[in-house]
Design an enzyme around this catalytic site. Structure first.
Site, PDB file in Angstrom:
ATOM      1  N   ARG A   1      -5.569  10.308  26.312  1.00  0.00           N
ATOM      2  CA  ARG A   1      -5.801  11.779  26.729  1.00  0.00           C
ATOM      3  C   ARG A   1      -5.940  12.419  25.092  1.00  0.00           C
ATOM      4  NH1 ARG A   1      -2.173  14.838  30.635  1.00  0.00           N
ATOM      5  NH2 ARG A   1      -3.948  16.014  30.727  1.00  0.00           N
TER       6      ARG A   1
ATOM      7  N   ASP B   1       0.793  21.727  23.860  1.00  0.00           N
ATOM      8  CA  ASP B   1       0.295  20.259  23.867  1.00  0.00           C
ATOM      9  C   ASP B   1      -0.177  19.950  22.286  1.00  0.00           C
ATOM     10  OD1 ASP B   1      -0.281  20.801  26.841  1.00  0.00           O
ATOM     11  OD2 ASP B   1      -0.112  18.641  26.495  1.00  0.00           O
TER      12      ASP B   1
ATOM     13  N   ASN C   1      -2.393  24.662  25.154  1.00  0.00           N
ATOM     14  CA  ASN C   1      -1.528  24.227  26.378  1.00  0.00           C
ATOM     15  C   ASN C   1      -2.473  24.375  27.770  1.00  0.00           C
ATOM     16  OD1 ASN C   1       1.219  23.689  27.297  1.00  0.00           O
ATOM     17  ND2 ASN C   1       1.055  25.669  28.523  1.00  0.00           N
ATOM     18  N   LYS C   2      -1.644  23.921  28.928  1.00  0.00           N
ATOM     19  CA  LYS C   2      -2.291  23.938  30.019  1.00  0.00           C
ATOM     20  C   LYS C   2      -3.447  25.112  30.194  1.00  0.00           C
ATOM     21  CE  LYS C   2      -2.447  21.362  32.388  1.00  0.00           C
ATOM     22  NZ  LYS C   2      -3.321  20.316  32.319  1.00  0.00           N
TER      23      LYS C   2
ATOM     24  N   ARG D   1       2.848  12.355  32.624  1.00  0.00           N
ATOM     25  CA  ARG D   1       1.978  13.415  32.206  1.00  0.00           C
ATOM     26  C   ARG D   1       3.181  14.424  31.254  1.00  0.00           C
ATOM     27  NH1 ARG D   1       4.518  17.254  34.260  1.00  0.00           N
ATOM     28  NH2 ARG D   1       3.579  18.729  32.894  1.00  0.00           N
ATOM     29  N   GLY D   2       2.455  15.382  30.573  1.00  0.00           N
ATOM     30  CA  GLY D   2       3.342  16.268  29.587  1.00  0.00           C
ATOM     31  C   GLY D   2       3.338  15.482  28.243  1.00  0.00           C
ATOM     32  N   ALA D   3       3.208  16.497  27.360  1.00  0.00           N
ATOM     33  CA  ALA D   3       2.923  16.042  25.855  1.00  0.00           C
ATOM     34  C   ALA D   3       3.960  15.312  25.240  1.00  0.00           C
ATOM     35  CB  ALA D   3       2.683  17.315  24.943  1.00  0.00           C
TER      36      ALA D   3
ATOM     37  N   GLN E   1       0.423  21.559  38.681  1.00  0.00           N
ATOM     38  CA  GLN E   1       1.819  21.037  38.236  1.00  0.00           C
ATOM     39  C   GLN E   1       2.845  22.094  38.276  1.00  0.00           C
ATOM     40  OE1 GLN E   1      -1.302  20.872  36.522  1.00  0.00           O
ATOM     41  NE2 GLN E   1      -1.238  19.214  35.219  1.00  0.00           N
TER      42      GLN E   1
END
Ligand code: MRU
Length: 342
Positions: A87, A235, A245-246, A45-47, A194
């Site tokens: 995603r 993101d 973003n998150k 995960r993570g852009a 996270q």
């Protein structure tokens, strides 16, 4: 330095983030289908990292291809489509797949083995570039950190979300390396945690002091004067500087504004999507209801309750003090600065 992704014996090895912090283990993906599932399930995960992982996946499938050479192009397109469907929000995924597409096109007259070699080389190059980009972000970003600073962050925009060093945590690392950082305040980041699982683990590995708070404690913590600065990852950044973003990032930006605390975004330029005018057009992923209804597989509510589970939100550009990139800190007006930097 811990490796989040690498290519080994015709397979893509991923650090399985769904098992951290309990277990540090790697999973082997021998096909793009497996890799796509791992991206879906947030094992990786993570852009920036999903972009590079998908690039490795595409290279791996071309490397393992055994069909007729004439059908390789079709196979490449199908594999790319599969990886792109995982995603929707982080633009780095599409950016990385397009970059691989370009290499495929440039090498299309080679035999399949030659094409696969070129793709593997490109994926390795992206990996190395990402680390250097994050170090540059860290170097520029540490300038906004005053000695003795307490920095709040959300989610994990660290080494685990990238190929190494991190974006928001890259700035924090660089500031800590200069002895400027007093402490990081990590929001737990419901529903997938996270912050609690990954950011806390990553910072403590580097002996960077951190306090964990639940997301709803951020406002009070700011009001008490504990926070000097907020730094988050991204993101997707629209042309006007709006940032996806998150989930929870937007609330933090509003709280920071009210409490007169600078709010910065740290991201590589590959996260900037100039084709999208404002944050309103950024596709926001909605994830499974059980992420909200359960914790560690146990229901914490009435099992059939309806749930809204957007994985990201959009922070309007006017709440952002600056966007830290590998080319320096971009200040408002973002529409000008982002275009120049790109
Ligand atoms: O759902 P995730 O864990 O992939 O979301 C990650 C984030 O929102 C990060 O802040 C962002 O991708 C930047 S990572 C350098």
């Amino acid at each position: 330095m811990i490796r989040t992704v690498f290519f080994e014996e015709n397979a893509v090895m991923l650090l399985d983030q769904s098992r951290l912090p309990e277990k540090l283990s790697y999973m082997k993906c021998s096909s793009s289908l497996q890799l796509a599932e791992a991206i879906n399930e947030l094992k990786v995960r993570g852009a920036p990292l999903i972009g590079v992982a998908a690039a490795f996946g595409l290279a791996m499938d071309m490397n393992n291809y055994i069909g007729p050479a004439a059908e390789l192009g079709e196979y490449f397109r199908e594999t790319k489509k599969l990886l792109a469907s995982t995603r929707p929000t982080a633009v780095n995924l599409f950016w990385a797949l397009e970059r691989m597409d370009k290499v495929f096109q440039e090498n299309r007259h080679e035999d399949p083995a030659g094409i696969a070699r070129a793709l593997i080389t490109e994926a390795e190059k992206m990996f190395e570039e990402d680390i250097n980009i994050n170090k540059a972000i860290g170097e520029y970003g540490q300038e906004i950190v005053d000695p003795g600073a307490n920095v709040l962050t959300i989610c994990n925009a660290g080494a685990l979300a990238t190929c190494g060093y991190g974006t928001a945590l890259g700035v924090i690392r660089s500031a800590a390396g200069r002895g400027k950082l007093e402490k990081v305040w990590a929001c737990e980041t419901r529903p997938v945690l996270q912050g609690a699982r990954l950011t806390v683990w990553e910072l403590l590995q580097d002996q960077i002091p951190v306090s964990l708070i639940t997301d709803s404690m951020a406002g009070y913590t700011m009001k008490l004067g504990h926070i000097d600065l907020v730094i988050v990852g991204a993101d997707r950044i629209a042309a006007n500087g709006d940032v996806a973003n998150k989930i929870g990032t937007y609330s933090l930006a509003v709280l920071a504004h009210y409490n007169k605390i600078p709010f910065y975004v740290a991201a590589p330029l590959s996260t900037v999507d100039l084709s999208i005018a404002t944050g309103d057009s950024i596709p926001i992923e909605e994830r499974h209801r059980d992420e909200v209804r359960q914790i560690a597989g146990n229901y914490l509510t009435v099992p059939e309750v309806e749930v809204f589970n957007p994985a990201f939100d959009v922070t309007p550009h006017d709440l952002i003090s600056g966007i830290i990139t590998e080319q320096g800190i971009i200040r408002p007006p973002y529409s000008y600065g982002l275009k120049e930097a790109k």
